[in-house]
Design an enzyme around this catalytic site. Sequence first.
Site, short mmCIF file in Angstrom:
data_model
loop_
_atom_site.label_atom_id
_atom_site.label_comp_id
_atom_site.label_asym_id
_atom_site.label_seq_id
_atom_site.Cartn_x
_atom_site.Cartn_y
_atom_site.Cartn_z
N GLY A 124 0.81 -1.21 0.00
CA GLY A 124 0.00 0.00 0.00
C GLY A 124 0.84 1.26 0.00
O GLY A 124 1.98 1.26 0.47
N ALA B 231 -0.50 8.97 1.70
CA ALA B 231 0.03 10.34 1.62
C ALA B 231 1.32 10.50 2.40
O ALA B 231 2.13 11.36 2.08
CB ALA B 231 -1.02 11.32 2.13
N ASP C 77 -7.47 11.66 11.55
CA ASP C 77 -7.43 11.11 10.19
C ASP C 77 -8.20 9.79 10.12
O ASP C 77 -7.73 8.81 9.55
CB ASP C 77 -5.97 10.91 9.75
#
Length: 507
Positions: free
Chosen positions: A157, A160, A273
Site C-alpha cells: 500500500g 500520503a 485522520d
Amino acid sequence: MAVEFQRIQLGWWLEGNCTAKYCSDHATCTNITSPVDNGGSGFRCRCNQGYVGDGFSAGVGCRKASSKCNPSKYMAGHCGGSTRVGALIGGIIAGAFLMTGLTLLCYVIRKKSSSLKSRKSARHMLAEAAGSCSIPFYSYKEIERATSCFSERHRIGTGAYGTVYAGKLHNDEWVAIKKIRHREADGIEQVMNEIKLLSSVSHPNLVRLLGCCIERDEQILVYEFMPNGTLSQHLQKERGTGLSWTIRLNIATETAQAIAHLHSADNPIYHRDIKSSNILLDYDFKSKVADFGLSRLGLTEFSHISTAPQGTPGYLDPQYHQNFHLSDKSDVYSFGVVLVEIISALKVVDFSRHHSEVNLAALAVEKIGKGCVDEIMDPSLEPHTDAWTLSSVHKVAELAFRCLAFHRDMRPSMIEVAAELECIRLSSWGPTEENECLGSSFASEKSQGLAGRKVGIDSRRLVLSLRSNSMVPLEEVTDSSPISVYDPWTSEQSSPSGNSLLDNAIH
C-alpha cells in the site's frame, strides 16, 4: 633492415708512459695503447671521484666538484646514483594508493560514527517518546533484508505519508513496515508522535506498534500485519467480493469502540485522520485503527487550536476546516463519513457523480434527511430480504446523519456512538437484548453526567453540572433543532440529534 646506435666517449691522451708530473693532483694516470701509432704506448689522466676537470697538470687539472645539483641532474642520476624517474613514478602510485586507502578508512570510520551517533540520538528520542514502554529498535539492514530492499513485490500500500511493505523479521512472522515519505522537518516529529501515542494506549482494536528504525535519514515503523487489508479496499471491491452487513456492522462497532477509548483516555487523543483506508482488517475481519501520525493529545477540556487543518478531503470536519478548532467531535464527523461508506460502498469524493453529489457526506445528509436511505444503500446488502438488516441499516444511517451535523455541539460523542452501534449489533439477538442495551446506555450516560442529551419531544435541553455526580439542572435552554428530520428546520447547516428518523424513514 636494422639500425644500430653506439655511444662513443671523447677524451685526451698523450704518448709515452705514465709520469706523475703530467697528471695534476687528485688525478689518476692510466696507461693505454695508442690507436694511431701501431700499438704504441700512451697514457691518460682522469680526475678522482668528487673532482672534475681534464686531469692533466698542463690543462685545467682537477678541482673539487660543486655540491649544487639541479632537479634535471638529480633525475638523470648525475648527482650520484642511477636514474630516479622510475622510483618517482612508483612513489607517486604508492602514495595515491595510500591516500585512497586513508580516505576510505576515514569515510568508513566517519560513517560508522555518524550511524552510531544517529542511533544513540534515535534511542534517546524513543526513550522520551515511549516513556517506560520499550520499543524494539531495528537496524536499516534488517529492514532492507525483511523487505528485499523495499522491492515492489513486497509493497502492500501507498498513502500520503509513506509506503507500506510486508516483510519477515527474526521470528519469521509477517509484519507491516511503513517507510515514511521524505517530507519537511516535521517528519521525525510525526514519527515520534505516533510512537508516543501508540505506546500510551492499548486496545484490541488499535494496531500494535512492534518496532521502529530511524537511520540513514529514514523513518520506518513496524506494525503487526493485517492480512485482509483495509476496509476501503473491501468496500470498493479492490479485494474480495464484498462484505456482508453483519461484518460491516461489527467493523463499525469495533472501530467506534477504539476511537472512544482514545477519547476517554486520561489524556484524550484525537486521531484527526479517521477514514476507511486507516481501518485495517485481520484474518477474522476484526478491525484495527491505524496511522496515528496526525493524532494530537487533547490536553484540556476545550478544543485544541491547530495552525492549519490536516486530514483527508471528504472526511474533514467542516468547522475544523473553517476555524482550525480541533476537538473529539472532529473525529466523530470523520467516523460519520465512514458509516456512510459502510452503508453505501460509495467513494468519499467522486467527480464522476453529479457536481452536487461529489462529496459523499453532503449527499448522505441530503438523502438521509429526506428519508431516502435506500437511494444510497449498497445493493449488494440485499436489505429487503431480511427485516433486521433493513432496520439496522436505517438505524446506522440515522446515527451517521447525527455524526455529520455541521455544528459540533449537535454531534454525539464517540462513547455514545459506540454504545448505540453495540445496541444495534445486539438487536440481531432479539428485542429484549436491544431494550436492555438501550436502558444500560441511558443509565451510563446519566452516571457520567453527559450534557446536551435530548430528553423529550418538546425540544428542550437540560444542561447539567459536570462538577457533580448528581443530576442537578443548572438551566433549561430552548433548542431549535427538531427531533425528526421531517420537522421544520431553522438552520440548513445543522442536522437532528433525535432518534426518530428510523420510524419516519421506513413507514
